[in-house]
Design an enzyme around this catalytic site. Sequence first.
Site, PDB file in Angstrom:
ATOM      1  N   ASP A 103       1.200  -1.137  -0.013  1.00  0.00           N
ATOM      2  CA  ASP A 103      -0.069   0.355   0.116  1.00  0.00           C
ATOM      3  C   ASP A 103       1.208   0.946   0.113  1.00  0.00           C
ATOM      4  OD1 ASP A 103      -1.960   1.978   0.254  1.00  0.00           O
ATOM      5  OD2 ASP A 103      -2.741   1.257   2.009  1.00  0.00           O
ATOM      6  N   ASP A 315      -1.957   5.526  -5.860  1.00  0.00           N
ATOM      7  CA  ASP A 315      -2.186   4.963  -5.288  1.00  0.00           C
ATOM      8  C   ASP A 315      -2.819   3.127  -5.775  1.00  0.00           C
ATOM      9  OD1 ASP A 315      -3.742   3.554  -3.116  1.00  0.00           O
ATOM     10  OD2 ASP A 315      -5.667   4.088  -3.549  1.00  0.00           O
TER      11      ASP A 315
END
Length: 353
Positions: A103, A315
């Site tokens: 992440d 992201d």
Amino acid sequence: MATPSVSSFCFVILLCSAAAEALEGGLSVELIHRDSPKSPFYDPSETPFQRAEKAVRRSIACVRDLRSNDEGEPSADISRIDGEYLINITIGTPPVSMMTIADTGSDLIWTQCQPCDVCFPQVAPLFNPRASSTYEQVHCVSDKCHLYDKTFCNTEGFTCQYSAVYGDQSHSEGNISTDIIELTTLSGSPEPVPFPGMAFGCGIKNDGLFSIHATGIVGLSAGKASLVSQIGGYLSRLFAYCLVPFFSTSKYTSKLTFGFDAQLTGPGIVTTPLILKSPRQYYYLTLEGISVNGKKFMVSGSSGPGAVTGNMVIDSGTTLTWLPSNLYGQIVQAVSAAISLPRAKDPIAGYGL
């Protein structure tokens, strides 16, 4: 649906620091897409369209989870749980394998641990800190306690604890601890690369929309607690990830590279500045505009005096690119005007068409 040509998307981040002694060249680890045959999420009965549909729906959920503060920027405690790419790490001595979510939008490394007061179901065994000879809990006065900004002190044992809350109200709480984290490289070497004394969260109260196939999260942001920052002393805080096409059936794999090998140079390489803001949870880009058929549509406030920089977030947990609604509307109109075909019905009901 046609299979795209085999080309890779590469994303490089350089975080400047006075690096300690670096590993020669660096190392590369495999990034496993959640819908690939190597992933525990893989469902062989799904069609390519069904996988694409699920990716779109995950992206929609991700954007809905991005709350905004008064300045219109994502809040510091928001990150996506159900990411698109996985990374296999080991923790402890003897090493215990963990399939974790990679992440770029968060900084904490954490996994579920024994004894667990409240844990979500997972296929793999919980990490047992008592079984690791190199495991240590972090004390409140330790610098490692303050790598993550959501920590507090347990006054009974004077140990450092953390609390991570995500946009869908999923959460993880537990002890900030240290242990050896090992990364298995793609170089063919049978021996993984160990990084001793790595700070991570040993979660003992975890609940929410977590999958049974992932044991936790590896944060890759610019925050001090992230994997990138913590191994930066060895690998100069330089990393890149290269992603093969979504429907690729080639032998090539997506990879995450740390160190000097992550530098991309040569003909055809195009760069744009990354913007780091405080808190350093996200990597931002500045989108100035989009051109359709020779006509440019500018993003409001991205140019001229007082221009806003860093108006887009990179992201790894989102498949689609999301645009401001006013810009998106202009782009849709321009594309519709340039294509002399009847508009097809949106098969997924998620693209806003």
